[in-house]
Design a protein around this motif. Structure first.
Motif, PDB file in Angstrom:
ATOM      1  N   GLY A 115       0.772  -1.227   0.000  1.00  0.00           N
ATOM      2  CA  GLY A 115       0.000   0.000   0.000  1.00  0.00           C
ATOM      3  C   GLY A 115       0.807   1.283   0.000  1.00  0.00           C
ATOM      4  N   CYS A 116       1.934   1.293  -0.662  1.00  0.00           N
ATOM      5  CA  CYS A 116       2.815   2.470  -0.719  1.00  0.00           C
ATOM      6  C   CYS A 116       2.463   3.302  -1.948  1.00  0.00           C
ATOM      7  N   LEU A 117       1.385   4.065  -1.846  1.00  0.00           N
ATOM      8  CA  LEU A 117       0.816   4.777  -2.983  1.00  0.00           C
ATOM      9  C   LEU A 117       1.796   5.755  -3.632  1.00  0.00           C
ATOM     10  N   ALA A 145      -3.508  -5.225  -5.722  1.00  0.00           N
ATOM     11  CA  ALA A 145      -4.374  -4.146  -5.238  1.00  0.00           C
ATOM     12  C   ALA A 145      -5.799  -4.650  -5.031  1.00  0.00           C
ATOM     13  N   LYS A 148      -6.086  -6.991  -2.020  1.00  0.00           N
ATOM     14  CA  LYS A 148      -5.957  -6.258  -0.761  1.00  0.00           C
ATOM     15  C   LYS A 148      -7.146  -5.330  -0.531  1.00  0.00           C
ATOM     16  N   ASP A 150      -7.347  -2.400  -2.063  1.00  0.00           N
ATOM     17  CA  ASP A 150      -6.759  -1.066  -2.082  1.00  0.00           C
ATOM     18  C   ASP A 150      -7.251  -0.326  -3.320  1.00  0.00           C
ATOM     19  N   CYS A 153      -4.832   2.347  -5.059  1.00  0.00           N
ATOM     20  CA  CYS A 153      -3.790   1.738  -5.909  1.00  0.00           C
ATOM     21  C   CYS A 153      -4.408   1.146  -7.171  1.00  0.00           C
TER      22      CYS A 153
END
Length: 163
Positions: A115-117, A145, A148, A150, A153
């Motif tokens: 999750g390191c956008l 993504a 998860k 997310d 992402c």
């Protein structure tokens, strides 16, 4: 003792300790942890750009060294959200953004997985065919993504590669 001191110094950003170890010829490319991650890996994963620069440019350690799982320091920087270190590794250290670890994951796969956008944004802007690269089991970054949940992402990946 030297092993633990050197790894600790790289992780906490103790450039003075690294310089001292280097001055006494105790800082070598052979220093690595039980997983084969060297000092550049530790500096990259902990966001210690000054130490990373020193280790690569002054000590001559490889910016793209591989751990036992074939991950590079760029993989570590991406997975931990350290975009400055990742940028330096690519732009100054010569790391290949398409480098894959033993499972086939790239820096993009790992940035999405964790999750390191900001890292994902930079990687996509850096170009290449990163979003289309598959892991050994056929997963692209969008799979990570989606799995998860997310959405940020996933939307970013889909805007970059709508296909």
């Amino acid at each position: 003792m030297v092993l633990h001191r050197a790894i600790h110094a790289a992780r906490v950003g103790d450039l003075a300790a690294l310089r001292e170890l280097a001055a006494t010829d105790h800082l070598t490319p052979a220093i690595s942890d039980a997983q084969g991650a060297g000092l550049a890996h530790h500096a990259a994963r902990c966001g210690r750009l000054d130490c990373l620069r020193f280790l690569v440019t002054e000590m001559g350690l490889a910016a793209d060294e591989r751990a036992l799982n074939r991950a590079t320091p760029a993989h570590d920087a991406a997975a931990t959200g350290h975009v400055r270190e990742l940028q330096w590794l690519v732009e100054q250290g010569g790391c290949d953004l398409e480098a894959q670890d033993a499972s086939g994951a790239t820096a993009l796969h790992l940035a999405v997985r964790f999750g390191c956008l900001v890292v994902v944004e930079w990687l996509l802007a850096a170009g290449g065919r990163l979003s289309a690269l598959e892991t050994n089991c056929g997963a692209v970054a969008a799979h990570y993504a989606a799995a998860k949940g997310d959405l940020a992402c996933l939307e970013l990946l889909l805007r970059h590669s709508p296909g």
